[in-house]
Design an enzyme around this catalytic site. Sequence first.
Site, PDB file in Angstrom:
ATOM      1  CG  HIS A  24      -0.315  -0.284   2.509  1.00 53.91           C
ATOM      2  ND1 HIS A  24       0.006  -1.565   2.900  1.00 53.91           N
ATOM      3  CD2 HIS A  24       0.087   0.509   3.532  1.00 53.91           C
ATOM      4  CE1 HIS A  24       0.558  -1.549   4.099  1.00 53.91           C
ATOM      5  NE2 HIS A  24       0.626  -0.302   4.512  1.00 53.91           N
TER       6      HIS A  24
ATOM      7  CB  CYS B 127       4.630  -4.466  32.358  1.00 50.39           C
ATOM      8  SG  CYS B 127       3.855  -2.836  32.216  1.00 50.39           S
TER       9      CYS B 127
END
Length: 639
Positions: free
Chosen positions: A67, A173
């Site tokens: 693209h 995390c």
Amino acid sequence: MNLQKATSRELISLGCEFSTKLEEINYLVDKLDAAGKLSSREEYYKAVLERESLSETGIDMGMAVPHGKSKAVREAAFAVATVKTPIKNWESIVPGNEVSIIFLLAIPESEAKSTHLELLSELMTRVSNPDYLERLKASKTPEELYRNLEGGAAEAEKSSRTYAKTIVAVTACPAGIAHTYMAAEALVKGGEELGVKVYVEKQGANGVEDRHTAQMLRDADAAVFAADVAVKDSERFDHLPVYKTKVAAPIKDAKGVIRGALEKAGREGKGTYAGADGGNAAASGDKTSVGSEIKQAVLTGVSYIIPIIVAGGMINAFAVLIAQGFGLQELYNMDNSWLWLFRKMGGNTLGTLMIPMLAAYMAYSLGDKTALAPGFAAGIAANLINGGFLCGMLGGLVAGYSVRFLRKAVPAKGVFAGFVSFWVYPVFSTLIVGIVMFFLLGNPVAWLNQSLIGLLSAMSGSNAALLGAIIGIMVSFDLGGPVNKAAYTFCVGAMAEGILMPYAAFASIKMVSAFAVTMSTLGFRKYFTKEEQEAGMSTWILGLAGITEGAIPVMMADPVRVIFSLCAGSAVTGAIVAMCNIGLDVPGAGIFSMFLLKDGMGGLGNALIWFFAAVLGAVISTVILVALKKMKYDKSMRK
């Protein structure tokens, strides 16, 4: 979105013969140009090639989606071609993908954030259904393929809602910000592509989000823990096979994580769900090594003290800035004045709470809620014997493992279960912590802590520069991950003992990655995707706040080049700040740190060196990163 509206029968070609992707792209560009979709064929073709040089446009199942976004595109459109002989050398996300159907997207630059994403999302959602994609490939005429673009949409949508398996996942995390949410998004997307329903509970900076319901836990076939810290209320998953991995793993390969969880479920099966407490069902997760448990406990403790450090540090910083800016030093030092109260609130948040919080949540990581009380006691004991961070960590480990020992030695069963859980465990665990801290290991560890502080105090010149460079590499190596948090813990611990240089270096280094990503992506656009350029627009602002995670999207797209570049510049920044012996005793203040620096040259000199060391490091990182990206770009253009 109706795909037929973005193409036409004239833009569809079947049974073509091409040997390379460039021949195929040229052919489809000509199709778009002939259909009046382009104002400049060459400009659009250049945009497509630039996109090809950045990352793979081959996907999987024989499909490629090149693209280009350009001002030369008059209106959004795409051309389609199938080939008789699959193209084998088309760079693809999935190795070995032999391209047999190509969708070339043409997007006006003004619609890059809207139409492009909508068209690409709709196309990828539909072709993720193998039946839909095969129906397109099997089309005999352009008219038939054009009809099949929408004729198979209902079946594709129905297929996407039918799931063979269900997984409950938890992402977490140390900082609870970027990695937590990126991993969650990746798991959901990967599950959709595999036909697996994935429910993700995010345990991040905002607490527990999208908490799993009892029905989800009951119906699930497996659980995924993508976490670098302890998962809260993990006993809820005791009836399920648990696949444990790092929080970054789904970001890199979500489908691989999901397949691993399903393979484990196939081997082990699942138990009977017995409610929120998990009943007596045996945990079927992977056994974690002691080393991994300790590492996870430390990261958990650090993740919980970050808000304490930021809040206390910022309150302290503003008290100092107000006193300096308005000449209120006398009020600043006057007992029980409003400014004195704010100063003490910020200082005590850091000095009194920090180590007990660290110890408590390390214990929590190992022994869940029951270990919180002895963990807090361990932190207080560390403060009492001036043991610093090392003693606090030791106490947290002793508290967590002592609770585990007591649970095995004195199981909480029968009518006395409540008494055992809420009296025996915390009381006896606290006694064990006190004995270990006051009579056995506390004083030796406190001596070790003081020895380390003495060594740091003696470092100067080239030795200090080496320490600063090492801190720089650790900070930018994983941008908020475990290595970054290890550096953070070290610097905060040193600051708590009166060694101020490491944290000053740390605070300056945190801006390097953010500034470098902004300079690189906005100053040298052709080497970076639109998404990376968009990320670069805001990373510099995050850097001023001391947040490194903004650079993660760029790092994940090209980890080796980006990590090497950021670490190089960060090492220079750390070395400069360290050599100038600049200190900082107020953590978490971001750009305001430049007004609070100590030692070194003092005042304006410290501020200039500290800030421009970060800028210089960012420039060095930018030069290296752009050079590496240019080499990659030039190599791709020669193919």
